[in-house]
Design an enzyme around this catalytic site. Structure first.
Site, PDB file in Angstrom:
ATOM      1  N   ARG A   1      40.484  -6.745  21.673  1.00 43.53           N
ATOM      2  CA  ARG A   1      41.108  -6.483  22.962  1.00 43.53           C
ATOM      3  C   ARG A   1      40.214  -5.652  23.870  1.00 43.53           C
ATOM      4  NH1 ARG A   1      47.483  -5.684  23.263  1.00 43.53           N
ATOM      5  NH2 ARG A   1      47.323  -6.897  21.387  1.00 43.53           N
TER       6      ARG A   1
ATOM      7  N   ARG B   1      61.624  -4.564  21.897  1.00 41.17           N
ATOM      8  CA  ARG B   1      60.587  -3.644  21.449  1.00 41.17           C
ATOM      9  C   ARG B   1      60.560  -2.401  22.322  1.00 41.17           C
ATOM     10  NH1 ARG B   1      55.190  -7.155  20.992  1.00 41.17           N
ATOM     11  NH2 ARG B   1      54.502  -5.428  22.287  1.00 41.17           N
TER      12      ARG B   1
ATOM     13  N   ARG C   1      62.303 -10.652  26.378  1.00 41.27           N
ATOM     14  CA  ARG C   1      61.835 -10.840  25.002  1.00 41.27           C
ATOM     15  C   ARG C   1      62.609  -9.975  24.011  1.00 41.27           C
ATOM     16  NH1 ARG C   1      55.517 -10.460  23.997  1.00 41.27           N
ATOM     17  NH2 ARG C   1      55.667  -8.245  24.443  1.00 41.27           N
TER      18      ARG C   1
ATOM     19  N   ARG D   1      50.319  -2.209  30.444  1.00 41.87           N
ATOM     20  CA  ARG D   1      49.605  -3.105  29.521  1.00 41.87           C
ATOM     21  C   ARG D   1      48.928  -4.248  30.272  1.00 41.87           C
ATOM     22  NH1 ARG D   1      54.685  -3.834  26.528  1.00 41.87           N
ATOM     23  NH2 ARG D   1      53.891  -5.619  25.381  1.00 41.87           N
TER      24      ARG D   1
ATOM     25  N   LYS E   1      51.232 -15.750  23.023  1.00 40.59           N
ATOM     26  CA  LYS E   1      50.212 -15.624  21.978  1.00 40.59           C
ATOM     27  C   LYS E   1      50.823 -15.489  20.590  1.00 40.59           C
ATOM     28  CE  LYS E   1      48.110 -12.128  23.269  1.00 40.59           C
ATOM     29  NZ  LYS E   1      48.301 -10.876  23.261  1.00 40.59           N
TER      30      LYS E   1
HETATM   31  P1  ADP Z   1      51.237  -7.005  23.567  1.00 38.73           P
HETATM   32  O1  ADP Z   1      50.182  -8.072  23.544  1.00 38.73           O
HETATM   33  O2  ADP Z   1      52.471  -7.434  24.252  1.00 38.73           O
HETATM   34  O3  ADP Z   1      50.727  -5.698  24.032  1.00 38.73           O
HETATM   35  P2  ADP Z   1      50.975  -6.607  20.708  1.00 38.73           P
HETATM   36  O4  ADP Z   1      52.021  -6.746  19.681  1.00 38.73           O
HETATM   37  O5  ADP Z   1      49.799  -7.495  20.607  1.00 38.73           O
HETATM   38  O6  ADP Z   1      51.751  -6.815  22.091  1.00 38.73           O
HETATM   39  O7  ADP Z   1      50.469  -5.103  20.760  1.00 38.73           O
HETATM   40  C1  ADP Z   1      51.356  -4.041  20.950  1.00 38.73           C
HETATM   41  C2  ADP Z   1      50.569  -2.753  21.170  1.00 38.73           C
HETATM   42  O8  ADP Z   1      49.784  -2.470  20.007  1.00 38.73           O
HETATM   43  C3  ADP Z   1      49.581  -2.781  22.313  1.00 38.73           C
HETATM   44  O9  ADP Z   1      50.186  -2.492  23.544  1.00 38.73           O
HETATM   45  C4  ADP Z   1      48.607  -1.692  21.876  1.00 38.73           C
HETATM   46  O10 ADP Z   1      49.121  -0.415  22.102  1.00 38.73           O
HETATM   47  C5  ADP Z   1      48.550  -1.894  20.380  1.00 38.73           C
HETATM   48  N1  ADP Z   1      47.452  -2.813  19.990  1.00 38.73           N
HETATM   49  C6  ADP Z   1      47.585  -4.009  19.378  1.00 38.73           C
HETATM   50  N2  ADP Z   1      46.391  -4.575  19.155  1.00 38.73           N
HETATM   51  C7  ADP Z   1      45.474  -3.721  19.657  1.00 38.73           C
HETATM   52  C8  ADP Z   1      44.056  -3.723  19.758  1.00 38.73           C
HETATM   53  N3  ADP Z   1      43.323  -4.760  19.295  1.00 38.73           N
HETATM   54  N4  ADP Z   1      43.452  -2.670  20.341  1.00 38.73           N
HETATM   55  C9  ADP Z   1      44.149  -1.630  20.819  1.00 38.73           C
HETATM   56  N5  ADP Z   1      45.486  -1.559  20.752  1.00 38.73           N
HETATM   57  C10 ADP Z   1      46.151  -2.584  20.189  1.00 38.73           C
END
Ligand code: ADP
Ligand code: ZN
Length: 220
Positions: free
Chosen positions: A94, A163, A131, A174, A18
């Site tokens: 999400r 990360r 990653r 997750r 993504k």
């Molecule tokens: P990933 O999709 O691998 O989890 P992201 O960079 O999109 O990686 O998000 C990292 C973290 O940030 C998520 O695991 C969550 O804790 C938080 N996060 C990001 N976007 C949201 C969202 N829309 N709602 C809730 N938590 C979020």
């Protein structure tokens, strides 16, 4: 697509690609790439109270609470902000609640398309384990496809590292949360006639071509 810039959402499991693909799509269309995960990581690195609060949830593999996420998104609605024109949303919404809040926030100018980038669970696990991400510009690499110079970002010269939330336990958590909280959004957008499924398995370039093709077809 008409004369206006597209307003897209990219859904998909962690590790589906993504981040990479939505960055490329945003560049392709000349619109903003909006990643809530990147926003939180940037804020956490800056040490803002809000960023540090978000980091606690992220490191535990939890979702950041809806109020915080929606607050950030609403802030970006200000004139000239990322949600003012066209955009590719990555990692938001999400939860079903976030999807409804997004509708409210952008009600005047609704979404054009929601893409579900589909990659099976077994495949994403490998991808996430390997990653590595640039701390400064968030560009994504893989242990099999590192930057040219020892873990220094090709784009910005920043440090490329793993990360904090890419540990095996956090990833498990997750992926579980994705099934429980995010899959219902797929149904929500399908009912609105906005959803299209795109196969995310394959080379990055190949997947990107599929995405552009779908956008051309769907946005005309
Ligand atoms: P990933 O999709 O691998 O989890 P992201 O960079 O999109 O990686 O998000 C990292 C973290 O940030 C998520 O695991 C969550 O804790 C938080 N996060 C990001 N976007 C949201 C969202 N829309 N709602 C809730 N938590 C979020
Ligand atoms: Zn970089």
């Amino acid at each position: 697509m008409g004369s206006s810039d597209p307003r897209l959402v990219l859904l998909g499991r962690q590790g589906a690609g993504k981040g990479t693909q939505s960055t490329r799509l945003a560049e392709h269309y000349g619109v903003m790439h909006v990643s809530t995960g990147d926003m939180f990581r940037t804020q956490a690195a800056q040490g803002t109270a809000f960023g540090l609060e978000a980091k606690r949830y992220m490191d535990a593999g939890e979702l950041v609470p809806d109020e915080i996420v929606v607050g950030v998104i609403e802030e970006s609605m200000v004139p000239g902000g990322p949600l003012g024109g066209g955009f590719v949303l990555d990692g938001f919404p999400r939860t079903l609640h976030q999807a409804r809040e997004l509708d409210r926030v952008i009600s005047g100018d609704p979404l054009d398309l929601v893409i579900d980038l589909d990659v099976p669970r077994e495949i994403v696990f490998d991808r996430i384990a390997g990653r590595r991400v640039c701390e400064s510009c968030q560009r994504v690499y893989h242990v099999n496809l590192p930057p040219e110079k020892d873990w220094t970002c090709d784009t910005c010269g920043g440090d490329v590292r793993q990360r904090d939330d890419d540990t095996e336990e956090a990833v498990e958590r997750r992926l579980e949360l994705y099934e429980r909280e995010t899959v219902p959004i797929v149904q929500y957008y399908r009912a609105l006639g906005l959803l299209i499924l795109v196969d995310g398995v394959g080379e990055g370039d190949e997947v990107f071509e599929r995405l552009v093709k779908v956008c051309v077809e769907q946005l005309s």
